[in-house]
Design a protein around this motif. Sequence first.
Motif, PDB file in Angstrom:
ATOM      1  N   ILE A  27       0.842  -1.187   0.000  1.00 34.45           N
ATOM      2  CA  ILE A  27       0.000   0.000   0.000  1.00 34.45           C
ATOM      3  C   ILE A  27       0.882   1.242   0.000  1.00 34.45           C
ATOM      4  O   ILE A  27       1.919   1.285   0.668  1.00 34.45           O
ATOM      5  CB  ILE A  27      -0.924   0.040   1.238  1.00 34.45           C
ATOM      6  N   GLU A  28       0.482   2.239  -0.746  1.00 36.54           N
ATOM      7  CA  GLU A  28       1.136   3.547  -0.736  1.00 36.54           C
ATOM      8  C   GLU A  28       0.145   4.575  -0.190  1.00 36.54           C
ATOM      9  O   GLU A  28      -1.024   4.592  -0.584  1.00 36.54           O
ATOM     10  CB  GLU A  28       1.559   3.943  -2.155  1.00 36.54           C
ATOM     11  N   ILE A  29       0.596   5.396   0.735  1.00 33.90           N
ATOM     12  CA  ILE A  29      -0.223   6.494   1.248  1.00 33.90           C
ATOM     13  C   ILE A  29       0.354   7.788   0.693  1.00 33.90           C
ATOM     14  O   ILE A  29       1.565   8.021   0.800  1.00 33.90           O
ATOM     15  CB  ILE A  29      -0.210   6.545   2.789  1.00 33.90           C
ATOM     16  N   ILE A  30      -0.495   8.638   0.107  1.00 30.33           N
ATOM     17  CA  ILE A  30       0.008   9.853  -0.510  1.00 30.33           C
ATOM     18  C   ILE A  30      -0.862  11.059  -0.141  1.00 30.33           C
ATOM     19  O   ILE A  30      -2.010  10.921   0.291  1.00 30.33           O
ATOM     20  CB  ILE A  30       0.072   9.749  -2.048  1.00 30.33           C
ATOM     21  N   GLN A  31      -0.285  12.228  -0.315  1.00 32.99           N
ATOM     22  CA  GLN A  31      -1.041  13.476  -0.295  1.00 32.99           C
ATOM     23  C   GLN A  31      -0.460  14.367  -1.367  1.00 32.99           C
ATOM     24  O   GLN A  31       0.761  14.517  -1.487  1.00 32.99           O
ATOM     25  CB  GLN A  31      -0.967  14.179   1.067  1.00 32.99           C
ATOM     26  N   ARG A  32      -1.317  14.940  -2.185  1.00 42.66           N
ATOM     27  CA  ARG A  32      -0.891  15.832  -3.263  1.00 42.66           C
ATOM     28  C   ARG A  32      -1.175  17.275  -2.854  1.00 42.66           C
ATOM     29  O   ARG A  32      -2.233  17.565  -2.299  1.00 42.66           O
ATOM     30  CB  ARG A  32      -1.607  15.486  -4.567  1.00 42.66           C
ATOM     31  N   ILE A  33      -0.243  18.167  -3.155  1.00 45.54           N
ATOM     32  CA  ILE A  33      -0.365  19.575  -2.777  1.00 45.54           C
ATOM     33  C   ILE A  33      -0.253  20.430  -4.029  1.00 45.54           C
ATOM     34  O   ILE A  33       0.732  20.336  -4.776  1.00 45.54           O
ATOM     35  CB  ILE A  33       0.715  19.974  -1.758  1.00 45.54           C
ATOM     36  N   GLY A  34      -1.258  21.262  -4.270  1.00 49.04           N
ATOM     37  CA  GLY A  34      -1.254  22.154  -5.417  1.00 49.04           C
ATOM     38  C   GLY A  34      -2.269  21.762  -6.467  1.00 49.04           C
ATOM     39  O   GLY A  34      -3.138  20.917  -6.238  1.00 49.04           O
ATOM     40  N   CYS A  35      -2.162  22.380  -7.648  1.00 51.05           N
ATOM     41  CA  CYS A  35      -2.970  22.028  -8.823  1.00 51.05           C
ATOM     42  C   CYS A  35      -4.463  22.182  -8.600  1.00 51.05           C
ATOM     43  O   CYS A  35      -5.250  21.383  -9.122  1.00 51.05           O
ATOM     44  CB  CYS A  35      -2.674  20.610  -9.275  1.00 51.05           C
ATOM     45  N   MET A  36      -4.889  23.165  -7.836  1.00 54.45           N
ATOM     46  CA  MET A  36      -6.310  23.359  -7.584  1.00 54.45           C
ATOM     47  C   MET A  36      -6.922  24.195  -8.712  1.00 54.45           C
ATOM     48  O   MET A  36      -6.444  25.279  -9.042  1.00 54.45           O
ATOM     49  CB  MET A  36      -6.530  24.059  -6.244  1.00 54.45           C
ATOM     50  N   VAL A  37      -7.982  23.656  -9.307  1.00 55.81           N
ATOM     51  CA  VAL A  37      -8.660  24.326 -10.420  1.00 55.81           C
ATOM     52  C   VAL A  37     -10.164  24.252 -10.195  1.00 55.81           C
ATOM     53  O   VAL A  37     -10.649  23.539  -9.312  1.00 55.81           O
ATOM     54  CB  VAL A  37      -8.292  23.671 -11.769  1.00 55.81           C
ATOM     55  N   LYS A  38     -10.908  24.983 -11.023  1.00 57.19           N
ATOM     56  CA  LYS A  38     -12.363  24.977 -10.928  1.00 57.19           C
ATOM     57  C   LYS A  38     -12.966  24.334 -12.166  1.00 57.19           C
ATOM     58  O   LYS A  38     -12.471  24.519 -13.279  1.00 57.19           O
ATOM     59  CB  LYS A  38     -12.902  26.398 -10.762  1.00 57.19           C
ATOM     60  N   ASP A  39     -14.055  23.565 -11.949  1.00 54.06           N
ATOM     61  CA  ASP A  39     -14.741  22.958 -13.079  1.00 54.06           C
ATOM     62  C   ASP A  39     -15.738  23.947 -13.672  1.00 54.06           C
ATOM     63  O   ASP A  39     -15.827  25.110 -13.264  1.00 54.06           O
ATOM     64  CB  ASP A  39     -15.421  21.649 -12.662  1.00 54.06           C
ATOM     65  N   GLU A  40     -16.502  23.483 -14.656  1.00 54.44           N
ATOM     66  CA  GLU A  40     -17.444  24.354 -15.345  1.00 54.44           C
ATOM     67  C   GLU A  40     -18.530  24.883 -14.423  1.00 54.44           C
ATOM     68  O   GLU A  40     -19.131  25.924 -14.682  1.00 54.44           O
ATOM     69  CB  GLU A  40     -18.074  23.598 -16.519  1.00 54.44           C
ATOM     70  N   GLU A  41     -18.790  24.155 -13.326  1.00 53.61           N
ATOM     71  CA  GLU A  41     -19.823  24.583 -12.387  1.00 53.61           C
ATOM     72  C   GLU A  41     -19.257  25.426 -11.256  1.00 53.61           C
ATOM     73  O   GLU A  41     -19.979  25.798 -10.336  1.00 53.61           O
ATOM     74  CB  GLU A  41     -20.540  23.357 -11.821  1.00 53.61           C
ATOM     75  N   GLY A  42     -17.967  25.711 -11.303  1.00 53.62           N
ATOM     76  CA  GLY A  42     -17.353  26.544 -10.283  1.00 53.62           C
ATOM     77  C   GLY A  42     -16.871  25.798  -9.061  1.00 53.62           C
ATOM     78  O   GLY A  42     -16.414  26.416  -8.090  1.00 53.62           O
ATOM     79  N   ASN A  43     -16.922  24.453  -9.094  1.00 56.15           N
ATOM     80  CA  ASN A  43     -16.451  23.652  -7.971  1.00 56.15           C
ATOM     81  C   ASN A  43     -14.930  23.486  -8.053  1.00 56.15           C
ATOM     82  O   ASN A  43     -14.378  23.223  -9.122  1.00 56.15           O
ATOM     83  CB  ASN A  43     -17.119  22.272  -7.970  1.00 56.15           C
ATOM     84  N   THR A  44     -14.263  23.654  -6.919  1.00 52.82           N
ATOM     85  CA  THR A  44     -12.808  23.523  -6.878  1.00 52.82           C
ATOM     86  C   THR A  44     -12.406  22.063  -6.691  1.00 52.82           C
ATOM     87  O   THR A  44     -12.960  21.356  -5.861  1.00 52.82           O
ATOM     88  CB  THR A  44     -12.221  24.363  -5.730  1.00 52.82           C
ATOM     89  N   TYR A  45     -11.438  21.615  -7.479  1.00 51.14           N
ATOM     90  CA  TYR A  45     -10.934  20.253  -7.344  1.00 51.14           C
ATOM     91  C   TYR A  45      -9.450  20.228  -7.695  1.00 51.14           C
ATOM     92  O   TYR A  45      -8.912  21.193  -8.251  1.00 51.14           O
ATOM     93  CB  TYR A  45     -11.712  19.286  -8.246  1.00 51.14           C
ATOM     94  N   GLN A  46      -8.803  19.141  -7.334  1.00 51.28           N
ATOM     95  CA  GLN A  46      -7.374  18.988  -7.591  1.00 51.28           C
ATOM     96  C   GLN A  46      -7.159  18.143  -8.832  1.00 51.28           C
ATOM     97  O   GLN A  46      -7.736  17.063  -8.983  1.00 51.28           O
ATOM     98  CB  GLN A  46      -6.690  18.325  -6.393  1.00 51.28           C
ATOM     99  N   LYS A  47      -6.321  18.629  -9.733  1.00 55.38           N
ATOM    100  CA  LYS A  47      -6.034  17.894 -10.958  1.00 55.38           C
ATOM    101  C   LYS A  47      -5.398  16.547 -10.628  1.00 55.38           C
ATOM    102  O   LYS A  47      -4.618  16.420  -9.694  1.00 55.38           O
ATOM    103  CB  LYS A  47      -5.101  18.701 -11.851  1.00 55.38           C
ATOM    104  N   GLY A  48      -5.738  15.547 -11.403  1.00 54.93           N
ATOM    105  CA  GLY A  48      -5.189  14.214 -11.196  1.00 54.93           C
ATOM    106  C   GLY A  48      -3.681  14.180 -11.420  1.00 54.93           C
ATOM    107  O   GLY A  48      -3.143  14.847 -12.305  1.00 54.93           O
ATOM    108  N   GLY A  49      -2.993  13.419 -10.594  1.00 57.71           N
ATOM    109  CA  GLY A  49      -1.558  13.238 -10.750  1.00 57.71           C
ATOM    110  C   GLY A  49      -0.726  14.421 -10.336  1.00 57.71           C
ATOM    111  O   GLY A  49       0.473  14.479 -10.664  1.00 57.71           O
TER     112      GLY A  49
END
Length: 450
Positions: free
Chosen positions: A394-416
Motif C-alpha cells: 500500500i502507498e499512502i500519498i497526499q498531493r499539494i497544489g494544482c487546484m482548479v475549478k470545473d465548469e460549475e465553479g467547484n474547486t478540485y485537484q487535478k489528477g496526478g
Amino acid sequence: MGKQPEDTEAAAHDDDEITHATSAFKLVGYSNFIRSNPRSDRFPVFRFHHIEFWTSDATNASRRFSWGLGMPIVAKSDLSTGNSLHASYLLQSSHLRLLFSAPYSQNPNYPQNHDPAPAIPSFSVLAAHSFIAAHGLAVRAVAVKVADAGDAFHASLAHGAVPAAEPVELGRGCRMSEVRLYGDVVLRYVSFGEEEESELEELGFLPGFEKVEESYPLDFGIRRLDHAVGNVTSLAEAVEYVKGFTGFHEFAEFTAEDVGTAESGLNSVVLANNDEMVLLPMNEPVFGTKRKSQIQTFLEHNEGPGLQHLALVSEDIFRTLREMRKRSCVGGFEFMPSPPPTYYKNLKNRAGNVLTEEQIKECEELGILVDRDDQGVLLQIFTKPVGDRPTIFIEIIQRIGCMVKDEEGNTYQKGGCGGFGKGNFSELFKSIEEYEKTLEAKAKVDIVVA
C-alpha cells in the motif's frame, strides 16, 4: 449471472491470446515525454468505484485492513444474507471502497441453496480457489464507474479486449461487466440508473449487500484511490492492449535510467482517462542489472502479472501516518525503512517553499518521502508487503497544489498533481533492495542450520 471463466487457468494471461502490434509504442523517458490529453476515451469513465481482493479468509483480511487503514466495514454479503457462494465485506472511507471476498467450500457436498446467488455476479468458487492458490492475498478486480457497463463492455471487445464477464443486471438500475486487464486481474465496469447510486449506498453498496449497522468507528483521513499499479512481463504489449480497448492516453512514463538504482530498476507507463482521475500505471522489469528487478521478484512470487500496489490519498498524511504507525505491530501495516538523514537535510531546498520546517521535521519523523513536478508536490510513503509473499503493498500519498475549478465553479485537484515520486524511486528501491537482502540472508542462515 454473466458468463465467466470457471477456473484461473482459463482466465490466466495468455501471451499468444493478448498480442498486439507494438511498433507504435516506444519509451522516450521522463525528460523527453511530452504530456498531452487527447480526450480519447472510447466510453465515459468517471472514477474508480471499488477494488476487490480475493482471499481465503475475508473476515480476517477485512478486519486487518479496517484496523490498519482506519476504514470501517460498512456492508456485507455472506451466509447471514443468504449468499452461500462467497463471503464479502466492504470497507469504505469517503470515496475509497475496498471489498474483500472469499469463496466457501468447492466441495460438491457443501450445503448450498438450490439457486445460490452471489452478490458479485462474476464470482466463481472454483476460479477463486485457483486464484488464491496461485497469488495468495491479491487484487482480483479494479472497478471503475462508467456511464453504461454494457456499452463499455461491447466497446472494449470491439477494440481488442478479452472478455471476463458479460454484462449483467444486478437490479435497481445497476449493471456490471468485466474484461481482462493483466494476468488474472480484471477491469470491472459498474454503472447505475438515474439517482440510484446514492440510494444503493444507503442500503449498503450494491444489490445483494446489506448495510453493517454497527461498525467500529474509524477514520484516519484516507479519502480515495489515486492510482492502481500493475506489474507485467511486457510493458509494450500491456500498454497497447489497455490503450487499445479503453482509449486511455499516456499520462507519464519512466525508464530504468529515470527511476532505477545502481543495482536494479524498471520501466513504467501511466495511463489515464479523459479527466485523469483514473490512473493505471504499469511496470515491467529490466534485466542485466546487478540484482534482480523488484518487478521480476513480484512476477515470480505472484506467479505472473498482477496488481502491485494501491496509492491511497489522505487529506492529512501526517495524521494518517501517526494513526497507522500506532498499529504497525498490533494488527496494522509495517512500513519500508526510512531514507537516511541526508535525504531530509536536502529536502528544504527541494520543497521548502511549500512545506514548513515543522512539516519537513514531521516528514523525517514519520519517514515520508517528498517529491515534486512542474505542477505540484507529492508526499508519499510505502508499506512493506501486506501478505506473506513479497507482492502487493500500500502507498499512502497526499498531493499539494494544482487546484482548479470545473465548469460549475467547484474547486478540485487535478489528477496526478506532483507526479508519481520520480525523485523518490531510487530511495524506495534501495529500501526494497535492503529488505530483500534481509530475506536472502535469513534464507542462507536457515540453509546452513538445516
